[in-house]
Design an enzyme around this catalytic site. Structure first.
Site, PDB file in Angstrom:
ATOM      1  N   GLU A  60      -4.472  28.067 -25.057  1.00 42.94           N
ATOM      2  CA  GLU A  60      -5.231  28.532 -23.883  1.00 42.94           C
ATOM      3  C   GLU A  60      -6.380  29.461 -24.265  1.00 42.94           C
ATOM      4  O   GLU A  60      -7.460  29.392 -23.670  1.00 42.94           O
ATOM      5  CB  GLU A  60      -4.306  29.226 -22.873  1.00 42.94           C
ATOM      6  CG  GLU A  60      -3.386  28.272 -22.113  1.00 42.94           C
ATOM      7  CD  GLU A  60      -2.138  27.886 -22.894  1.00 42.94           C
ATOM      8  OE1 GLU A  60      -1.929  28.444 -24.001  1.00 42.94           O
ATOM      9  OE2 GLU A  60      -1.372  27.032 -22.417  1.00 42.94           O
ATOM     10  N   PHE A  86      -0.609  30.105 -16.757  1.00 38.74           N
ATOM     11  CA  PHE A  86      -0.844  30.141 -18.211  1.00 38.74           C
ATOM     12  C   PHE A  86      -2.125  30.892 -18.592  1.00 38.74           C
ATOM     13  O   PHE A  86      -2.407  31.087 -19.770  1.00 38.74           O
ATOM     14  CB  PHE A  86      -0.919  28.719 -18.784  1.00 38.74           C
ATOM     15  CG  PHE A  86       0.282  27.864 -18.487  1.00 38.74           C
ATOM     16  CD1 PHE A  86       1.499  28.439 -18.129  1.00 38.74           C
ATOM     17  CD2 PHE A  86       0.204  26.485 -18.560  1.00 38.74           C
ATOM     18  CE1 PHE A  86       2.606  27.656 -17.838  1.00 38.74           C
ATOM     19  CE2 PHE A  86       1.307  25.690 -18.280  1.00 38.74           C
ATOM     20  CZ  PHE A  86       2.514  26.266 -17.921  1.00 38.74           C
ATOM     21  N   HIS A 129       5.588  28.861 -13.202  1.00 41.33           N
ATOM     22  CA  HIS A 129       4.750  27.747 -12.725  1.00 41.33           C
ATOM     23  C   HIS A 129       4.483  27.842 -11.225  1.00 41.33           C
ATOM     24  O   HIS A 129       4.261  26.823 -10.589  1.00 41.33           O
ATOM     25  CB  HIS A 129       5.418  26.393 -13.015  1.00 41.33           C
ATOM     26  CG  HIS A 129       5.546  26.058 -14.465  1.00 41.33           C
ATOM     27  ND1 HIS A 129       6.461  26.659 -15.285  1.00 41.33           N
ATOM     28  CD2 HIS A 129       4.875  25.182 -15.248  1.00 41.33           C
ATOM     29  CE1 HIS A 129       6.355  26.162 -16.507  1.00 41.33           C
ATOM     30  NE2 HIS A 129       5.395  25.272 -16.530  1.00 41.33           N
TER      31      HIS A 129
END
Lengths: 326, 331
Positions: A60, A86, A129
């Site tokens: 990322e 993320f 998430h």
């Protein structure tokens, strides 16, 4: 050409249009060739090839950091954050590098990049998430933040974000990807900083974002049967914020509910409440009510998740509260 | 690869001297409270900056570090704008908004110092993508320290650049100290010189060339960067340049953590004295020439200091400008 399409399809269509329009535009992210998991980028590689649809390693910091390096030297990256959660793995890149580059360098560089942030609660995504993290970025000067609730809005705002010379985060609620709606025509861009009344009403203004716009519209139907006429106002972009539209709505209704999905504390709703207070204090006939999640991580088990998910019931309760004594 | 011409050897000397005198003047100005902030200077490390910069073209890019003045001076950045920025003046290259640790000078391809270590390692692949997209033959060098090499962005950036064969040169400036922690106490791996894991050896894991060079030898750095530049179209390289920081991590650092031997070693291997000796040996510079050069360099720096001193401070409300290209909304 107007058409009725899903939110995810509207994302893809906006990407296609902008990639055709400007060959400096490219997409980068994890699993974007197959468009896993939400399908927004599926098939783009067929038209644009692997040089413009970059399936990145799970890195990322390098995905977001490289986007900045590319943006400051002439490209126009669109990053797919996969899950907004993320972004923590690229927080230096977003908060310290991207947000500050133009400013710290005295305006020497443009940083025209877009971060697509699939986010939100649902389907037992659990703690890593499911989060609504938009408030973090509203709090970072140098970033623009929008949060479209409909296919037309995501189509128009994503196009605007890509064309903007500054970094723009587009929060796409993953529970909205299958929602359908009309997308007016190919050139229907939505400017940043322009709110929209999603349902006009006389009694209460519900300022709602993303999924909560839809919950608020459901609540409005139910409240109508009680004789409460709800106006649903969607800011659509948080930075810049259409303060005039908020003030105009409050001047019509004099009562305000602010509905968001993220946690209650230090949130965008808390900030919007201050904006309403500052601009419209004399217009208010009741204290502002807020709908938000409790201050816990998002749990996994369905009943636990349902418990912390703000919904139409919460909006109904909040609207009744601000209407007390009316 | 050609060996450097006499003219280039002299140019390396000139640039190292310019960096040294600039940094020494900056230290002095800081000590006299003319420059605000936290100052990190590169005295002793000039051969890395200049070996890199002279192996690059003017339109090549550099991503720099918190210890970055030398990189910018070596790349050809104007001293006036740089010094005025260190002073926090309105006509500093970044209008006083960046200061010592966050300077950019896009006109010479200097894409920014950085207050966060190793951040340049992940920006670099994107610059490489842009170079490739434009079908250009430029390269980007990202500099970072031995301490920064232990941050995640080092791995993510090198892996991405290697995977996509991007024109990036990763240059680790190993000055033996991660702030105040010795290289040996912060970096695992096969022992290199000095004690502590080799950064260059990591290149093997990514399948790219890795080279360890004497970072106090400007020619050694120049050769390594020239080789990396020549093969940049095939992908990235990793160079570890071993050097010695003569000064503290920051100005005011008492350096209780290290003995005097190391600085003495640095002075013995002074890259500028070595280059002067080489030039003398080849008959390219004599003592009078060196003196003359030092006087000219000092005059350049005097000019930058006078310019900075005479420049206005920013109007306080300028703090609200330069945030976005356009901003017509009310906050």
């Amino acid at each position: 050409m107007a058409r009725v399409i899903e939110y995810a399809e509207a994302v893809k269509l906006a990407l296609q249009h902008e990639m055709r329009r400007d060959d400096r535009v490219y997409c980068i992210g994890e699993d974007i060739v197959l468009g896993v998991p939400f399908g927004c980028t599926k098939g783009l590689i067929d038209e644009f090839g692997p040089a413009r649809v970059l399936n990145a390693p799970i890195s990322e910091a390098a995905i977001v950091g490289s986007a900045m390096g590319a943006a400051m030297t002439g490209l126009v990256p669109v990053v797919d954050m996969h899950f907004a959660d993320f972004v923590t793995c690229a927080m230096d890149e977003v908060a310290n590098q991207i947000a500050k580059s133009r400013y710290m360098f005295g305006g020497q560089i443009d940083c025209p990049l877009t971060l697509r942030m699939p986010y939100g609660i649902g389907r037992s995504g659990g703690g890593h998430h499911s989060n609504s993290v938009e408030a973090w970025f509203v709090n970072i000067p140098g970033l623009k933040v929008c949060i479209p609730s409909t296919p037309a809005d995501v189509f128009g705002l994503l196009k605007t974000a890509i064309r903007d010379p500054d970094p723009v985060l587009v929060f796409e609620h993953r529970g909205l990807y299958r929602v359908t709606g009309e997308v007016p025509d190919d050139d229907a861009v939505v400017p940043l900083g322009r709110a929209e009344v999603k349902r006009p009403g006389r009694d209460v203004t519900v300022i709602a974002t993303a999924r909560m716009v839809h919950e608020s519209l459901t609540a409005a139907e139910r409240l109508a049967s009680e004789g409460i006429d709800v106006e649903v106002l969607d800011p659509r972009s948080l930075v810049p914020l259409d303060r005039d539209a908020l003030a105009a709505s409050v001047a019509r209704t004099h009562r305000v509910v602010i509905a968001e999905e993220g946690p209650m504390r230090g949130s965008t709703g808390a900030w919007l409440a201050w904006v309403v207070m500052e601009d419209s204090f004399d217009e208010l006939d009741a204290p502002i009510a807020r709908v938000a999640a409790p201050n816990v991580p998002i749990p996994f088990s369905p009943p636990l998740e349902a418990f912390v998910t703000p919904d139409a019931d919460d909006v109904v309760a909040a609207a009744r509260q601000v209407m007390k004594g009316a | 690869m050609n060996e450097p011409t006499g003219e280039l050897l002299l140019e390396m000397y000139v640039r190292m001297l310019r960096v040294r005198l600039f940094e020494e003047r900056a230290r002095e100005l800081f000590a006299n409270a003319r420059i605000p902030g936290f100052l990190h200077t590169s005295v002793g490390q000039e051969a890395v900056a200049v070996g890199v910069a002279t192996a690059l073209r003017r339109d090549d890019y550099i991503l720099s570090t918190h210890r970055g003045h030398g990189h910018l001076v070596a790349k050809g950045g104007a001293l006036r704008g740089l010094m005025a920025e260190l002073y926090g003046k309105a006509n500093g290259i970044c209008h006083g908004k960046g200061g010592t640790m966050h300077i950019a000078d896009v006109s010479v391809g200097y894409l920014g110092a950085n207050g966060v270590l190793a951040s340049g390692c992940v920006l670099a692949p994107g610059v490489g993508l842009s170079i490739r997209h434009r079908k250009s033959d430029q390269v980007v060098v990202t500099l970072f320290g031995d301490g920064a090499a232990n941050r995640g962005p080092f791995h993510e950036g090198v892996n991405m650049a290697a995977l996509w064969k991007l024109p990036v040169i990763f240059v680790c400036e190993n000055n033996r100290w991660a702030s105040t922690t010795a290289h040996a106490l912060s970096t695992a791996g096969a022992s290199a010189r000095p004690a502590g894991g080799s950064i260059a050896a990591r290149a093997a894991g990514y399948g790219i060339p890795g080279e360890s060079v004497d970072g106090n030898d400007v020619l050694a750095v120049w050769r390594a960067v020239s080789r990396a530049r020549a093969r940049a179209a095939q992908g990235p390289s990793l160079i570890e340049a071993h050097t010695i920081r003569w000064v503290g991590h920051f100005e005011g650092d008492g350096q209780a953590y290290r003995g005097k031997d190391e600085v003495a070693e640095g002075r013995r291997t002074d890259p500028i004295a070595r280059q002067a000796a080489l030039l003398a040996e080849r008959g390219l510079l004599d003592a009078a020439g060196a003196d003359d050069m030092r006087r000219r360099m000092s005059a350049e720096i005097d000019d930058a200091v006078s310019h900075a001193e005479a420049s206005p401070l920013p109007e306080p409300h300028e703090a609200l400008t330069d945030l976005f290209a356009e901003w017509s909304w009310r906050e």
